[in-house]
Design a protein around this motif. Structure first.
Motif, PDB file in Angstrom:
ATOM      1  N   CYS A  74       0.833  -1.189   0.000  1.00 59.87           N
ATOM      2  CA  CYS A  74       0.000   0.000   0.000  1.00 59.87           C
ATOM      3  C   CYS A  74       0.872   1.246   0.000  1.00 59.87           C
ATOM      4  O   CYS A  74       0.619   2.205  -0.733  1.00 59.87           O
ATOM      5  CB  CYS A  74      -0.907  -0.027   1.226  1.00 59.87           C
ATOM      6  SG  CYS A  74      -1.869   1.446   1.486  1.00 59.87           S
ATOM      7  N   LEU A 107      -8.516   2.246  -2.507  1.00 54.17           N
ATOM      8  CA  LEU A 107      -8.245   0.810  -2.426  1.00 54.17           C
ATOM      9  C   LEU A 107      -9.487   0.080  -1.915  1.00 54.17           C
ATOM     10  O   LEU A 107      -9.826  -1.010  -2.383  1.00 54.17           O
ATOM     11  CB  LEU A 107      -7.059   0.543  -1.496  1.00 54.17           C
ATOM     12  CG  LEU A 107      -5.683   0.895  -2.055  1.00 54.17           C
ATOM     13  CD1 LEU A 107      -4.618   0.824  -0.964  1.00 54.17           C
ATOM     14  CD2 LEU A 107      -5.323  -0.033  -3.204  1.00 54.17           C
ATOM     15  N   ARG A 120     -11.535  -2.818  -3.743  1.00 54.93           N
ATOM     16  CA  ARG A 120     -11.729  -4.081  -3.024  1.00 54.93           C
ATOM     17  C   ARG A 120     -13.218  -4.438  -3.002  1.00 54.93           C
ATOM     18  O   ARG A 120     -13.598  -5.585  -3.209  1.00 54.93           O
ATOM     19  CB  ARG A 120     -11.200  -3.951  -1.601  1.00 54.93           C
ATOM     20  CG  ARG A 120     -10.260  -5.067  -1.175  1.00 54.93           C
ATOM     21  CD  ARG A 120      -9.859  -4.912   0.279  1.00 54.93           C
ATOM     22  NE  ARG A 120      -9.604  -3.513   0.632  1.00 54.93           N
ATOM     23  CZ  ARG A 120      -9.931  -2.974   1.789  1.00 54.93           C
ATOM     24  NH1 ARG A 120     -10.520  -3.697   2.723  1.00 54.93           N
ATOM     25  NH2 ARG A 120      -9.663  -1.700   2.030  1.00 54.93           N
ATOM     26  N   GLY A 157      -6.341  -7.771  -0.803  1.00 59.68           N
ATOM     27  CA  GLY A 157      -5.207  -7.431   0.024  1.00 59.68           C
ATOM     28  C   GLY A 157      -4.787  -8.612   0.885  1.00 59.68           C
ATOM     29  O   GLY A 157      -5.625  -9.410   1.303  1.00 59.68           O
ATOM     30  N   VAL A 162       0.391  -4.314   4.047  1.00 61.45           N
ATOM     31  CA  VAL A 162      -0.568  -5.085   3.266  1.00 61.45           C
ATOM     32  C   VAL A 162      -0.132  -5.132   1.802  1.00 61.45           C
ATOM     33  O   VAL A 162       0.125  -4.092   1.193  1.00 61.45           O
ATOM     34  CB  VAL A 162      -1.975  -4.454   3.358  1.00 61.45           C
ATOM     35  CG1 VAL A 162      -2.954  -5.233   2.490  1.00 61.45           C
ATOM     36  CG2 VAL A 162      -2.459  -4.424   4.800  1.00 61.45           C
ATOM     37  N   HIS A 163      -0.045  -6.336   1.292  1.00 66.19           N
ATOM     38  CA  HIS A 163       0.249  -6.504  -0.131  1.00 66.19           C
ATOM     39  C   HIS A 163      -1.057  -6.501  -0.899  1.00 66.19           C
ATOM     40  O   HIS A 163      -1.976  -7.264  -0.581  1.00 66.19           O
ATOM     41  CB  HIS A 163       0.972  -7.837  -0.378  1.00 66.19           C
ATOM     42  CG  HIS A 163       2.393  -7.838   0.064  1.00 66.19           C
ATOM     43  ND1 HIS A 163       3.401  -7.267  -0.677  1.00 66.19           N
ATOM     44  CD2 HIS A 163       2.979  -8.328   1.177  1.00 66.19           C
ATOM     45  CE1 HIS A 163       4.556  -7.412  -0.044  1.00 66.19           C
ATOM     46  NE2 HIS A 163       4.331  -8.049   1.096  1.00 66.19           N
ATOM     47  N   TYR A 164      -1.142  -5.667  -1.912  1.00 71.24           N
ATOM     48  CA  TYR A 164      -2.328  -5.645  -2.763  1.00 71.24           C
ATOM     49  C   TYR A 164      -2.024  -6.261  -4.112  1.00 71.24           C
ATOM     50  O   TYR A 164      -0.901  -6.163  -4.619  1.00 71.24           O
ATOM     51  CB  TYR A 164      -2.830  -4.207  -2.956  1.00 71.24           C
ATOM     52  CG  TYR A 164      -3.705  -3.761  -1.814  1.00 71.24           C
ATOM     53  CD1 TYR A 164      -5.025  -4.190  -1.737  1.00 71.24           C
ATOM     54  CD2 TYR A 164      -3.213  -2.944  -0.808  1.00 71.24           C
ATOM     55  CE1 TYR A 164      -5.829  -3.796  -0.684  1.00 71.24           C
ATOM     56  CE2 TYR A 164      -4.013  -2.553   0.252  1.00 71.24           C
ATOM     57  CZ  TYR A 164      -5.322  -2.984   0.300  1.00 71.24           C
ATOM     58  OH  TYR A 164      -6.118  -2.602   1.345  1.00 71.24           O
TER      59      TYR A 164
END
Lengths: 119, 119
Positions: free
Chosen positions: B43, B61, B65, B72, B79-81
């Motif tokens: 993020c 985001l 989502r 995520g 947090v990896h998106y």
DNA sequence: CTGATAAATCGTATTATTACGATCTAACCA
DNA sequence: TGGTTAGATCGTAATAATACGATTTATCAG
């Protein structure tokens, strides 16, 4: 704010967002499908075909016109609306490119094809 | 009103409008392109890459989502998106179908191809 | 436990969108 | 000219969207 920041984005990103924004309402989707079916039709036909008032339909038509996706041609007291092929194809290619570049490799082949036609 | 009328439209039209609506902002376009480039990113990387505050990015985001286009994955405090391939392909096919059915005959061939892959 | 970092959420101001009744405008017909 | 029709526009109410500072939450390091 409600107003989007414009600076810092590329013209391509702004155009893409503009096209997508015009498509971002079920009534406008329905209007475009309606226009596609009849190829050319009166504003009144759309009003009769959708569960919205004449004023609201006119507002959605204005939004589609401002994005360039449709055009109107006056014919006496009534107006024929139709999809503007030029801008429509621009939107098609812009979205095709988005999906081409954002879709993972395994599924890219087919979306790649959509941007090949350069009419 | 500000709230869209829902009744009178098909689920397909509603989904299509929802996907398009998620794509209808330059920041969200930029975020998706950012995710596509790095395949997976923090993020914070997005916040550094775009001219918007952390709070605003987080809000965009969330919108992406909620439309299902991204997901995520928590990794410690960060947090990896990444793009959600499943929904992403659904959006791709839905938009492909729109362009297939709304594009005049002369230019239909190429956009037709985009809906062939059924993964 | 404390402090630091990452990201989400809250609060809020501003603007945009959606919807519709009412009105206006333009073109036509009698 | 007067009436009719089609469509756009106005006015307005309700709600959504955008943006950001401030705060909260969660996780890790020490």
């Amino acid at each position: 704010m409600g107003a989007s920041k414009i600076d810092g984005f590329t013209p391509a990103q702004l155009h893409l967002a503009e096209y997508a924004h015009a498509l971002g309402h079920p009534a406008r989707i329905a209007i475009l499908q309606f226009l596609a079916q009849r190829r050319r039709c009166l504003c009144g036909d759309i009003v009769n075909g959708l569960p919205l008032s004449q004023a609201t339909i006119s507002q959605h038509l204005k939004a589609l016109r401002q994005a360039g996706l449709i055009k109107g041609h006056s014919d006496g007291p009534s107006v024929h609306y139709s999809i503007d092929e030029k801008i429509w194809n621009r939107a098609r290619h812009a979205l095709g490119n988005l999906f081409l570049h954002c879709t993972p490799a395994e599924t890219q082949e087919t979306s790649a094809v959509v941007v090949q036609s350069q009419d």
